[in-house]
Design an enzyme around this catalytic site. Structure first.
Site, PDB file in Angstrom:
ATOM      1  N   ASP A 113      68.585  26.452  17.201  1.00 28.87           N
ATOM      2  CA  ASP A 113      68.637  25.085  16.681  1.00 28.87           C
ATOM      3  C   ASP A 113      67.896  24.169  17.657  1.00 28.87           C
ATOM      4  OD1 ASP A 113      70.379  26.251  14.897  1.00 28.87           O
ATOM      5  OD2 ASP A 113      71.974  24.766  15.143  1.00 28.87           O
ATOM      6  N   HIS A 169      68.195  33.453  19.579  1.00 29.82           N
ATOM      7  CA  HIS A 169      68.096  34.740  18.896  1.00 29.82           C
ATOM      8  C   HIS A 169      66.661  35.269  18.878  1.00 29.82           C
ATOM      9  CE1 HIS A 169      72.188  34.340  17.013  1.00 29.82           C
ATOM     10  NE2 HIS A 169      71.937  33.072  17.314  1.00 29.82           N
ATOM     11  N   SER A 256      68.428  21.750  27.062  1.00 31.91           N
ATOM     12  CA  SER A 256      67.647  22.911  27.477  1.00 31.91           C
ATOM     13  C   SER A 256      66.474  23.094  26.527  1.00 31.91           C
ATOM     14  CB  SER A 256      68.524  24.164  27.520  1.00 31.91           C
ATOM     15  OG  SER A 256      69.465  24.159  26.462  1.00 31.91           O
TER      16      SER A 256
END
Length: 300
Positions: A113, A169, A256
């Site tokens: 995301d 991921h 981040s």
């Protein structure tokens, strides 16, 4: 005010920035820059923040944080009251139905995301961190030979905010090599900081690995830490076979960034993302969302 392009509505949303007033003070005032230099950018600040976020008392902040930033807690595998600390909530796992990864070989999926920008046909010695400010891939990697292999390729920045899902991921099947860790500072990755700190990605703590994908070639998968991110946790096993959508790792508390760098003629990013990047806007994406396609191997 930060405007983010919404692909669904084709409108621009205003980003809610956690600690926005403090960020502006730290990066735009003399007093703030002094505090930044003496404490905030240093490991001890992130370590202290991490210590609190790992503590049981920090769980009391979860409900208010989720409500303030409209986080959909129904997506979580665990109930809010089951989290033992704020960091457990921050690095929360989601129900499989919350993020679906398309198994089509040709689709490039977002690894997490965040807010996405993308550039094609890159000069690896002049990568953009924000409009008007560049840095060198060889300096980022501390490996000039490896950096040269990606000349003319494609470069993606996925910026994660504290309110986001912070697990990332694999966007394709393949094998991921050992992670190299590079020590650094802990500057924020908010656009305010990116516009004030030259070569910020090269200054911050970071990790990278070579992801040997089945459909996109050898891709540089880079995680950059930021203010309060005391830990970048890798959960994958280097060298083992990986399925598309499998978890690679997660960030503990803070903002981040993930950088993906592809070799030349390996991927075509969706036109809307490229257009928004050229206009200076980020595009909001979710983990598993299609953001491009591999270039047909027969044309290479």
């Amino acid at each position: 005010m930060i405007q983010i392009y919404n692909r669904k509505t084709k409108q621009y949303d205003i980003e809610q920035v956690a600690g926005g007033r403090l960020l502006n003070t730290l990066y735009t005032t003399g007093r703030g820059r002094l505090g930044l230099k003496l404490l905030v950018k240093r490991k001890i600040y992130s370590s202290l923040t991490g210590f609190f976020c790992d503590s049981k008392i920090s769980r009391k902040t979860i409900k208010g944080f989720a409500e303030k930033f409209s986080i959909d807690t129904n997506e979580c595998e665990s109930k809010v009251e089951e989290f033992k600390s704020f960091n457990e909530f921050f690095a929360r796992k989601l129900k499989p139905s919350a993020r679906v990864f398309d198994t089509s070989e040709e689709k490039l999926l977002s690894p997490g995301d965040g807010r996405l920008q993308a550039w094609e046909n890159i000069d690896t010695e002049k990568l953009l961190q924000i409009k008007g400010m560049t840095y060198s891939l060889s300096e980022l990697l501390q490996d000039e030979k490896l950096a040269r292999e990606y000349s003319g390729g494609t470069y993606l920045i996925l910026r994660l905010c504290p309110v986001d899902y912070h697990r990332f991921h694999f966007f394709d099947s393949g094998k991921c090599m050992e992670t190299r860790k590079i020590k650094g500072e802990y500057y924020s990755v908010n656009p305010v900081a990116l516009s004030k700190i030259p070569e910020l990605f090269c200054r911050n703590k970071r990790e990278y690995s070579i992801f040997k994908t089945d459909n996109f070639g050898d891709v540089l998968f880079i995680e950059v830490g930021a203010t309060s991110v005391g830990s970048i946790i890798q959960t994958y096993i280097p060298g083992e076979r990986i399925s598309k959508g499998a978890e690679k790792g997660f960030f503990k508390f803070g903002g981040s960034t993930i950088l993906l760098i592809f070799k030349k003629n390996m991927v075509k990013i969706d036109d809307d993302i490229i257009m928004q990047t050229k206009e200076g806007f980020e595009t909001k994406v979710l983990a598993g969302e299609a953001i491009g396609n591999c270039i047909d191997k027969r044309t290479k």
